[in-house]
Write an enzyme that holds these catalytic residues in place. Structure first.
Site, short mmCIF file in Angstrom:
data_model
loop_
_atom_site.label_atom_id
_atom_site.label_comp_id
_atom_site.label_asym_id
_atom_site.label_seq_id
_atom_site.Cartn_x
_atom_site.Cartn_y
_atom_site.Cartn_z
N GLU A 1 39.54 43.48 48.72
CA GLU A 1 38.60 44.10 47.76
C GLU A 1 37.34 44.61 48.44
OE1 GLU A 1 41.16 41.26 45.39
OE2 GLU A 1 40.04 41.13 47.28
N LYS B 1 40.55 40.51 29.51
CA LYS B 1 41.97 40.88 29.50
C LYS B 1 42.45 41.21 28.09
CE LYS B 1 46.49 39.47 31.26
NZ LYS B 1 47.25 38.47 32.05
N GLN C 1 40.99 31.58 37.65
CA GLN C 1 40.44 32.82 38.21
C GLN C 1 39.30 33.38 37.36
OE1 GLN C 1 43.64 35.62 39.22
NE2 GLN C 1 43.76 34.68 41.26
#
Length: 617
Positions: free
Chosen positions: A76, A188, A139
């Protein structure tokens, strides 16, 4: 969170939504589809990223987009620096994407880097489902909280219907006023929910009104000071490049006849070869540029921020100078040095207005006489030019390597540098004649910047040659993006200036730590505990590059230098890495030691310039 900050302004073409009142198209989509459609509508054509659980819903419709290219990076951090390189080379907003938790936190360094250097960047991160936020879910990381001090603004999106508006606002904020990074964190479940896609959305940014047009009275005052001064200097910072003001700057410089210094972030804003250019100021700036600022009676700062690397010990910086400080960010004016004439405005508008005001002063018979000033400046330039000594043992000089790469590069080549000695040598010994041909990490000083930034630049301007000038220390931080380049047809060229050490740190150890080289040697372990490794290259950069689908070359002798560089320049179907084995004791000069006055500049080791006393009047 209300927008209250002002920001340094760009004149970059970036399609932007209008603020309501227009007919809109309506589509029934998921939040993820809405995100990709929004990116298409704001003009994003390239996204650098890596998928993961929370962002995964966005990657499905991304696969169907014909307008947005996704480049799958290997880390990333590479995505963030690539987006920055893309933005710096093209003038458009760079875009990177990552998942939640460690994916998002791996973007922190490039976001901080973009913030320090005022780069327009939009970082899109996935977040755990909205009901799980704050529960330490798998996460989960509070990336909005983590990045709040290092973004221009950031958003947490928990409703699918907000996605188009937030993306539109993010691109607008990133690219207007003082450019900077904006983070968009999307839950999400917002990506998975059904919604309607409306475009253009109505933007609502209360308090965000960057001032671009300067105040006429301040411009007149600045013009009077310029024509009355005897020793003026135009101190040009990166804001001039961000504003697309290089043509206006050239007109102003030639109109006034004042010397021009361009900071590390402004190289290319004014042609290096121009007779009015006296070089780069700062800790490793040219003697002429550093001394010009010290002896000036007027400093006209344009899109610069009186950074500590330029000023040295602040209370001894430019003691005779009045200050005209023009910046689009009012927070910068007076932050480090009080301004006699503060000007808030976009650099392009400010310089254009200054040209007219100086012309009016000239028409009224007020013209500056800088003859004596240029006599001093030319003497300093001639007596203390930039230069270097070739190693007595016949090995490669790193300065010569970088200089020849610059001389042999095709016209319009973009150079991206890592951080350290090679960065300063690339600033000094490559000539920059055009804007957007020099990319580096100036404010943050991020090792590992060069390879992914070069990748992003090449993706943005594929018709231009892109050279990354990197050190062997920097190169080992992000070289995995060479695989990304090889697989995505991004044929960058990388020069590894390999001195077997963390060169700039080693230089400080030589000068200030009695040559005690603690943990700066890269090619052997502590106290050389593995005798079997002596004489071997760990890693072997040629083999490493070949393993990642690149052409690997090595150059160890001065007589091979031009041939190897020409071979690298001729290969345009794959990335090329050249391992230049250079002398380890080369140092960067001139130098102002940290925490000391710019008056203490050393032209070379044990060489203190003698300016006499007559300039101190």
């Amino acid at each position: 969170m209300p927008m209250t900050e002002q920001a340094t302004g760009a004149h970059h073409p970036q399609p932007r939504p209008r603020s309501g009142g227009h007919s809109a198209s309506v589509e029934h989509v998921t939040g993820a589809q809405s995100l990709i459609r929004s990116l298409e509508e704001v003009g994003a054509d390239t996204v650098f990223g890596i998928p993961g659980g929370a962002i995964l819903p966005a990657y499905d419709p991304l696969m169907d987009s014909t307008r947005v290219r996704h480049v799958l990076v290997r880390h990333e951090q590479g995505a963030g620096h690539a987006a920055t390189g893309y933005a710096q080379a093209t003038g458009r907003v760079g875009v990177c994407m990552a998942t939640s938790g460690p994916g998002a936190t791996n973007l922190v360094t490039p976001i901080a880097d973009a913030h320090m250097d005022s780069v327009p960047l939009v970082a899109i991160t996935g977040q755990v489902a909205s009901k799980a936020i704050g529960t330490d879910a798998f996460q989960e990381a509070d990336i909005v909280g983590i990045t709040m001090p290092i973004t221009k603004h950031n958003f947490l999106v928990t409703k699918a219907e907000d996605i188009p508006r937030v993306i539109a606002q993010a691109f607008h904020i990133a690219s207007t006023g003082r450019p900077g990074p904006v983070l968009v964190d999307i839950a999400k479940d917002a990506l998975q929910a059904k919604t309607v896609f409306n475009w253009p959305p109505t933007m609502d940014l209360p308090g965000y009104r960057p001032v671009t047009k300067p105040h006429a009275k301040q411009i007149r005052e600045a013009a009077k000071l310029i024509t009355a001064a005897r020793r003026p200097v135009l101190y040009v910072g990166g804001g001039v490049l961000k504003a697309g003001a290089t043509a206006e700057l050239k007109v102003l410089a030639e109109l006034t006849g004042a010397p021009v210094t361009t900071t590390l972030m402004a190289l290319g804003a004014f042609p290096d070869s121009h007779p009015l250019h006296v070089g780069m100021p700062g800790m490793h700036g040219s003697v002429a540029a550093v001394t010009a600022l010290q002896k000036a009676d007027l400093i006209v700062a344009l899109g610069a921020r009186f950074d500590d690397r330029v000023t040295g010990k602040l209370d001894s910086f430019a003691p005779y100078a009045k200050i005209v400080h023009a910046d689009i960010d009012p927070a910068e004016i007076g932050k480090n040095r009080a301004a006699d004439v503060p000007i808030v405005g976009d650099a392009r508008e400010v310089i254009a207005d200054l040209v007219q005001a100086v012309q009016k002063e000239h028409s009224e018979g007020h013209q500056g006489d800088y003859t004596a000033w240029w006599s001093d400046l030319n003497r300093w330039r001639e007596t203390y030019p930039l230069g270097y000594d070739l190693p007595e043992d016949g090995s490669l000089s790193p300065q010569q390597v970088i200089q020849r790469i610059g001389q042999l590069a095709p016209e319009g080549t973009v150079f991206a540098a890592g951080v350290g000695q090679h960065q300063m040598w690339a600033a000094h010994f490559v000539q920059y004649e055009r804007p957007a041909t020099w990319l580096n990490s100036g404010g943050a000083g991020t090792m590992g910047y060069a390879v992914p930034a070069a990748m992003g630049a090449k993706a943005g301007v594929p018709e231009q040659t892109v050279w990354a000038i990197d050190g062997d220390g920097c190169f080992q931080m992000t070289n995995q993006e060479l695989a990304t380049c090889a697989l995505n047809n991004i044929p960058i060229k990388v020069a590894v200036i390999n001195n077997g050490a963390l060169g700039m740190v080693r230089q400080w150890q030589t000068l200030f730590y009695n040559q005690r080289y603690s943990n700066t040697v890269l090619h052997s372990g502590p106290d050389d505990i593995n005798p079997q490794a002596r004489g071997t290259r760990v890693p072997d950069f040629v083999k490493l590059s070949e393993a990642m689908g690149c052409v690997g070359l090595r150059c160890e002798r001065p007589e091979d230098l031009d041939r190897v560089i020409a071979e690298a320049n001729a290969i345009n179907d794959r990335p090329v890495v050249v391992d230049f084995i250079v002398h380890e004791d080369a140092m960067v000069w001139p130098m102002v030691a940290a925490g000391t006055s710019n008056d203490e500049i050393m032209a070379a080791r044990d060489v203190r310039p003698d300016f006499g006393d007559n300039e101190d009047d």
